[in-house]
Design a protein around this motif. Structure first.
Motif, PDB file in Angstrom:
ATOM      1  N   LYS A 118      -5.390  17.521  -9.326  1.00 46.41           N
ATOM      2  CA  LYS A 118      -4.633  18.393 -10.565  1.00 46.41           C
ATOM      3  C   LYS A 118      -3.986  17.177 -11.309  1.00 46.41           C
ATOM      4  N   THR A 119      -3.080  16.300 -10.452  1.00 47.49           N
ATOM      5  CA  THR A 119      -2.175  14.589 -11.734  1.00 47.49           C
ATOM      6  C   THR A 119      -3.815  13.627 -11.539  1.00 47.49           C
ATOM      7  N   TRP A 120      -5.030  13.580 -10.750  1.00 46.10           N
ATOM      8  CA  TRP A 120      -5.688  12.774 -11.340  1.00 46.10           C
ATOM      9  C   TRP A 120      -6.776  13.179 -12.421  1.00 46.10           C
ATOM     10  N   GLY A 121      -7.206  14.540 -12.607  1.00 47.31           N
ATOM     11  CA  GLY A 121      -7.572  14.888 -13.396  1.00 47.31           C
ATOM     12  C   GLY A 121      -6.714  15.263 -15.603  1.00 47.31           C
ATOM     13  N   LYS A 122      -5.840  14.323 -14.907  1.00 41.35           N
ATOM     14  CA  LYS A 122      -4.768  13.934 -15.844  1.00 41.35           C
ATOM     15  C   LYS A 122      -5.252  12.362 -16.440  1.00 41.35           C
ATOM     16  N   VAL A 123      -5.634  11.855 -15.343  1.00 38.73           N
ATOM     17  CA  VAL A 123      -5.490  10.571 -15.306  1.00 38.73           C
ATOM     18  C   VAL A 123      -6.981  10.333 -16.026  1.00 38.73           C
ATOM     19  N   LYS A 124      -6.943   8.782 -17.361  1.00 38.92           N
ATOM     20  CA  LYS A 124      -8.651   7.904 -17.071  1.00 38.92           C
ATOM     21  C   LYS A 124      -8.469   6.596 -16.006  1.00 38.92           C
ATOM     22  N   THR A 125      -9.750   7.692 -15.601  1.00 34.59           N
ATOM     23  CA  THR A 125     -10.043   7.050 -14.025  1.00 34.59           C
ATOM     24  C   THR A 125     -10.737   5.884 -14.545  1.00 34.59           C
ATOM     25  N   ALA A 126     -11.892   5.898 -15.736  1.00 35.86           N
ATOM     26  CA  ALA A 126     -12.966   4.769 -15.929  1.00 35.86           C
ATOM     27  C   ALA A 126     -12.650   2.753 -15.400  1.00 35.86           C
ATOM     28  N   CYS A 164       0.831  -1.087  -0.054  1.00 37.75           N
ATOM     29  CA  CYS A 164      -0.123   0.241   0.035  1.00 37.75           C
ATOM     30  C   CYS A 164       1.017   1.131   0.075  1.00 37.75           C
ATOM     31  N   TYR A 165       1.710   1.279   0.568  1.00 31.60           N
ATOM     32  CA  TYR A 165       2.492   2.664   1.069  1.00 31.60           C
ATOM     33  C   TYR A 165       3.618   2.823  -0.198  1.00 31.60           C
ATOM     34  N   LEU A 166       4.302   1.583  -0.043  1.00 31.97           N
ATOM     35  CA  LEU A 166       4.877   1.523  -1.739  1.00 31.97           C
ATOM     36  C   LEU A 166       4.103   2.432  -3.243  1.00 31.97           C
ATOM     37  N   VAL A 167       2.355   1.677  -3.182  1.00 30.01           N
ATOM     38  CA  VAL A 167       1.965   2.649  -4.289  1.00 30.01           C
ATOM     39  C   VAL A 167       1.659   3.682  -4.184  1.00 30.01           C
ATOM     40  N   ALA A 168       1.726   4.299  -2.663  1.00 27.69           N
ATOM     41  CA  ALA A 168       1.501   5.583  -2.359  1.00 27.69           C
ATOM     42  C   ALA A 168       2.534   6.476  -2.457  1.00 27.69           C
ATOM     43  N   THR A 169       3.440   5.268  -2.310  1.00 33.66           N
ATOM     44  CA  THR A 169       5.142   6.657  -2.185  1.00 33.66           C
ATOM     45  C   THR A 169       5.507   6.449  -3.811  1.00 33.66           C
ATOM     46  N   PRO A 209      -3.036  11.259   1.038  1.00 33.12           N
ATOM     47  CA  PRO A 209      -2.254  12.069   0.251  1.00 33.12           C
ATOM     48  C   PRO A 209      -2.353  11.325  -0.933  1.00 33.12           C
ATOM     49  N   VAL A 210      -2.878  10.683  -1.803  1.00 33.34           N
ATOM     50  CA  VAL A 210      -3.120  10.077  -2.769  1.00 33.34           C
ATOM     51  C   VAL A 210      -3.927  11.006  -3.759  1.00 33.34           C
ATOM     52  N   SER A 211      -5.286  10.956  -3.107  1.00 30.17           N
ATOM     53  CA  SER A 211      -6.332  11.022  -3.290  1.00 30.17           C
ATOM     54  C   SER A 211      -6.247  12.618  -3.649  1.00 30.17           C
ATOM     55  N   MET A 259      -5.854  -4.926  -3.737  1.00 31.57           N
ATOM     56  CA  MET A 259      -6.798  -4.114  -2.997  1.00 31.57           C
ATOM     57  C   MET A 259      -5.497  -3.594  -1.955  1.00 31.57           C
ATOM     58  N   ALA A 260      -4.030  -4.036  -2.272  1.00 36.55           N
ATOM     59  CA  ALA A 260      -3.337  -3.249  -1.982  1.00 36.55           C
ATOM     60  C   ALA A 260      -2.985  -2.298  -2.858  1.00 36.55           C
ATOM     61  N   ILE A 261      -2.629  -2.424  -3.005  1.00 33.88           N
ATOM     62  CA  ILE A 261      -3.119  -1.687  -4.769  1.00 33.88           C
ATOM     63  C   ILE A 261      -4.215  -0.574  -5.037  1.00 33.88           C
ATOM     64  N   ILE A 262      -5.191  -0.890  -4.993  1.00 32.68           N
ATOM     65  CA  ILE A 262      -6.179  -0.354  -4.943  1.00 32.68           C
ATOM     66  C   ILE A 262      -6.467   0.334  -3.542  1.00 32.68           C
ATOM     67  N   SER A 263      -5.708   0.307  -1.830  1.00 30.05           N
ATOM     68  CA  SER A 263      -5.620   0.781  -1.227  1.00 30.05           C
ATOM     69  C   SER A 263      -4.463   2.791  -1.179  1.00 30.05           C
ATOM     70  N   GLY A 264      -3.471   1.586  -1.705  1.00 26.32           N
ATOM     71  CA  GLY A 264      -2.511   2.820  -1.410  1.00 26.32           C
ATOM     72  C   GLY A 264      -2.739   4.514  -2.790  1.00 26.32           C
ATOM     73  N   MET A 265      -3.854   3.507  -3.796  1.00 28.32           N
ATOM     74  CA  MET A 265      -4.539   4.910  -3.999  1.00 28.32           C
ATOM     75  C   MET A 265      -5.497   5.413  -3.942  1.00 28.32           C
ATOM     76  N   ASN A 266      -5.590   5.291  -2.433  1.00 31.86           N
ATOM     77  CA  ASN A 266      -7.059   5.874  -2.150  1.00 31.86           C
ATOM     78  C   ASN A 266      -6.521   6.266  -1.210  1.00 31.86           C
ATOM     79  N   MET A 267      -5.357   6.189  -0.776  1.00 28.10           N
ATOM     80  CA  MET A 267      -4.899   7.192   0.912  1.00 28.10           C
ATOM     81  C   MET A 267      -4.285   8.488   0.531  1.00 28.10           C
TER      82      MET A 267
END
Length: 431
Positions: free
Chosen positions: A280-288, A224-229, A274-276, A264-272
């Motif tokens: 502006k960053t997420w605005g450039k992501v295709k989130t579908a 989780c923390y590695l993904v967020a980092t 500091p990431v969520s 689930m670890a990856i999703i949890s990391g992206m939902n932390m």
């Protein structure tokens, strides 16, 4: 306690029934049978029913019941090998072998094979613990707060592996290796509470048997923390968006493989947080694709969508013709939670004092299914460079993540501004 679970879960498979030996009338009242199967008993009657005595188990009948006892010993040593890490238990096992084996030459061969297999399993357990210690030591040395943003030349996940499918395969390697070290006794030791079913004076109760289980939970948290980092680390918004999209693709491949724990670890990391908060960053992501994955792991309805997907993967595993199709790696924290609440929600004893067979059979069913999944050999070729990075790459602490996030996209409100100022002062020594 493992012995209690073992006896209930193996009772029918070893062929014991009420014909095993004649029971006294007073004992029979404490043993309840249905269609020839024992379904309820007091603990004392169950022990008396299973243990040989001079009266009901004379030497002349060794040949008749010897195979049943050998089957019980085989299943016990294969399923709960850590029960025999204590020399005293090995002594009891060898004593039983020497009592049975002389009556049939074939018993010696079976028993020697049993001991060889047990020794191999114990060696594997020891190796697993040594590997876990090495990995944890290497990781703990790296778990430091990164005080400044790493320079662009520092390694990141995309420089190590830029193919989502390959990374998902390597994550599956790690998951299956760590799962292989977890024995069923670890669930029992961790969650079955001590009560009158246990002997508080047992000479074997001092053994700690949850190290591998705890290490696996730590692995999930590290991922989780590695993904967020990896997301918060890049200085450029475009690069951060690329990392997010990369991990979305990795998560999707994990789902397709049946690796729900990494998913689930990856999703949890992206939902932390500091990431969520990096809008502006997420605005450039295709989130579908990300929303689809989130939907699959939505906790609504007690993780209904995930449980449906897990059942589908489990069915695929049962009908599979290759190890690739057999892979089922459950969301481990939820599995632990299910076992915990099953144990807490059901009494060990029925109102009449009998052992609650239904509860222990259900526990055995859940743990047994996990045991089947963890035995699958990983079909993917391992890449030690990638695996080593996943185990040892530096990760931000929670404070480090927030600081990196604020450095990437400025605080939006006074609360965030105050926290940013505090973190800069604490972590960077700046005001």
């Amino acid at each position: 306690m493992p012995q209690t679970l073992t006896s209930t879960s193996m009772f029918n498979t070893t062929g014991f029934s009420h014909q095993l030996h004649p029971t006294k009338e007073t004992e029979h009242e404490r043993l309840i049978f249905q269609d020839g199967n024992l379904i309820s008993a007091s603990l004392e009657a169950l022990i008396q029913h299973l243990l040989p005595t001079v009266d009901y188990y004379p030497e002349a009948r060794i040949k008749k019941f010897g195979p049943k006892i050998m089957q019980l010993l085989t299943e016990w040593t294969e399923t709960f090998p850590s029960d025999f890490r204590d020399e005293r238990m090995i002594g009891h096992l060898k004593d039983m072998i020497h009592r049975i084996a002389p009556y049939d030459e074939s018993y010696w061969k079976t028993m020697n094979q049993l001991l060889q297999t047990l020794n191999q399993k114990l060696a594997t357990l020891n190796q697993g613990e040594e590997n876990t210690i090495k990995v944890n030591a290497s990781v703990s040395d790296k778990l430091v707060i990164i005080k400044t943003k790493p320079p662009s030349i520092q390694r990141d996940i995309l420089s190590i592996c830029n193919d989502p499918y390959t990374l998902a395969q390597q994550l599956t390697h790690i998951e299956l290796e760590r799962l292989s070290f977890i024995g069923p006794e670890e669930f029992v030791q961790a969650f079955v509470r001590k009560d009158s079913l246990d002997n508080p004076k047992s000479c074997f109760s001092d053994q700690k048997k949850t190290d591998n289980l705890e290490a696996y939970v730590k692995w999930f948290n590290r991922l989780c923390y590695l993904v967020a980092t990896e997301i918060c680390m890049p200085a450029k918004k475009k690069h951060r968006a690329q990392v997010i999209e990369f991990f979305i693709d990795v998560a999707r491949e994990c789902f397709n493989i049946g690796n729900f724990n990494s998913l689930m670890a990856i999703i949890s990391g992206m939902n932390m947080s500091p990431v969520s908060r990096l809008k502006k960053t997420w605005g450039k992501v295709k989130t579908a694709k990300f929303f689809i994955l989130e939907h699959q792991m939505d906790p609504t309805g007690n993780f209904y969508n995930y449980r449906t997907a897990l059942r589908g993967a489990a069915h695929r595993s049962l009908t599979a013709h290759s190890n690739r199709e057999k892979i089922v790696i459950p969301f481990f924290s939820l599995l632990i939670k299910d076992i915990y609440f099953l144990n807490e929600g059901c009494a060990n004893r029925l109102p009449n004092g009998h052992v609650n067979f239904e509860k222990f059979l259900e526990l055995a069913k859940q743990v047994g299914e996990f045991m089947m999944w963890k035995q699958v050999s990983c079909p993917f070729e391992d890449d030690q460079n990638i695996i080593n990075y996943l185990h040892t790459a530096p990760v931000f602490s929670e404070d480090g993540l927030y600081l990196a996030s604020y450095e990437s996209e400025s605080p939006e409100n006074q609360l965030e501004k105050d926290r940013w100022k505090t973190l800069r002062s604490t972590l960077l020594g700046k005001t």
